[in-house]
Write an enzyme that holds these catalytic residues in place. Structure first.
Site, PDB file in Angstrom:
ATOM      1  CG  ASP A  25    -130.047 111.333  85.989  1.00 11.62           C
ATOM      2  OD1 ASP A  25    -130.000 110.240  86.150  1.00 11.62           O
ATOM      3  OD2 ASP A  25    -130.948 112.172  84.602  1.00 11.62           O
ATOM      4  CG  HIS A 219    -130.537 110.248  79.069  1.00 12.61           C
ATOM      5  ND1 HIS A 219    -129.634 108.907  79.592  1.00 12.61           N
ATOM      6  CD2 HIS A 219    -130.899 110.920  80.025  1.00 12.61           C
ATOM      7  CE1 HIS A 219    -130.218 108.851  80.944  1.00 12.61           C
ATOM      8  NE2 HIS A 219    -131.108 110.314  80.525  1.00 12.61           N
ATOM      9  CB  CYS A 250    -131.182 105.490  83.884  1.00 13.77           C
ATOM     10  SG  CYS A 250    -132.040 103.971  84.452  1.00 13.77           S
TER      11      CYS A 250
HETATM   12 MG    MG Z   1    -131.304 111.553  82.975  1.00 13.46          MG
END
Ligand code: MG
Length: 321
Positions: A25, A219, A250
């Site tokens: 990520d 987040h 993202c």
């Molecule tokens: Mg994330």
């Protein structure tokens, strides 16, 4: 000094599980492609810090996310640790075949709680995503692999705004019915707040969803990341995703940046006497390593504090809970 604990304290001291998602990520959102040997060194350092759940890469089409084009190479060269779960993110049947071919035993799949984000991120409707996840989950379970699923945009969608809590509850139940072990609820663009976290978890509780199967993936885009983590803990959640030094976001969600920082989350819980099984100083050291490897300032806080504390030789010895 007044006593810091009382019978009426809102805070217990339950152990917490951290799932570090830096190598997937975190790095997938980097503009520059990080060399494979740096990624493997990062994973090695995460293991050394004591992490037991590490998401290491994704087997998506390289043209989608060139930053993770070396996914199979990463999976083939992972350090050997029977007590560490190395997770790979899998988008579809092809990715699952590739993952199972290299012997990966922990896979993560994903969809969104909001229809619009699902279409934009995955080019599918939510129903089509559920069908796809059903297929890849069956493939994984047949090979004895464990599956977790990300449900994105639970706490707000960049296109739709508020997301219906009942939709989150129903999708969570449908994913669990497929045999998925854990659902990670994502605040993809950092729109959540502690009250909303409470409402979502309460919705799951009301539907008798077992909270030990729920993780939070927060987040810090708007600065509410740790507050949301704490709200989740107070509601009974014990698994939290985080990315070293707050790396990542993202690429398909405008404004999304910065997972909560692994070492910041660990520091928060250790200060509350909640063990994570991870060495805080070593986790902070991974943040320092990452900032050095990427040659830039990263958003996490504690790794910078740690660096300053080491430089001035002040108190840096409180490394574990
Ligand atoms: Mg994330």
């Amino acid at each position: 000094m007044p006593s810091v604990s009382s019978p009426t304290s809102l805070f217990s001291s339950s152990p917490v599980r951290i799932v570090d998602v830096t190598a997937r990520d975190g790095l997938q959102n980097e503009k520059d492609i990080v060399p494979t040997d740096v990624k493997l060194e990062l994973i090695h350092r995460l293991v050394e810090a004591g992490h037991k759940d590490i998401e290491v890469t994704s087997l998506v089409r390289p043209s989608w996310i060139p930053q993770l084009a070396d996914g199979e190479e990463i999976l083939r060269n992972l350090p050997r640790h029977d007590d560490v779960r190395f997770w790979a993110l899998i988008p579809n049947r092809k990715g699952m075949e590739r993952a199972l071919n290299v012997g990966i035993k922990h896979v993560a799949t994903f969809m969104s709680a909001s229809q619009t984000h699902n279409r934009k991120n995955l080019n599918r409707t939510q129903l089509e995503s559920l069908d796809n996840i059903r297929v890849v989950t069956e493939m994984a379970l047949d090979e004895g692999a464990t599956v977790r699923a990300y449900l994105s945009t639970v706490f707000g969608c960049p296109y739709e705004g508020d997301v219906d809590i009942q939709t989150t509850v129903e999708l969570t139940q449908q994913l669990l019915e497929l045999g998925i072990s854990e659902i990670s609820l994502g605040d993809t663009t950092g729109m959540g707040n502690p009250r909303l976290v409470e409402q979502v978890i309460q919705g799951l509780k009301n539907a008798t969803v077992p909270l030990e199967k729920i993780a939070l993936h927060m987040h810090d885009t708007q600065g509410t990341g740790l507050a949301n983590v704490l709200a989740g803990y107070q509601m009974g959640i014990r698994t939290f995703d985080a990315s070293t030094a707050g790396l990542g976001g993202c690429p398909y969600a405008p404004g999304a940046s910065g997972n909560v920082a692994t070492e910041d989350v660990i520091n928060l819980f250790h200060k509350m006497n909640c063990d994570t099984g991870v060495d805080l100083a070593k986790a902070a050291g991974v943040g320092v390593f990452l900032a050095d490897a990427l040659q830039k300032d990263l958003p996490g806080r504690f790794h910078k504090y740690f660096l300053g504390a080491c430089a001035t030789d002040t108190d840096s010895t409180h490394t574990t809970a």
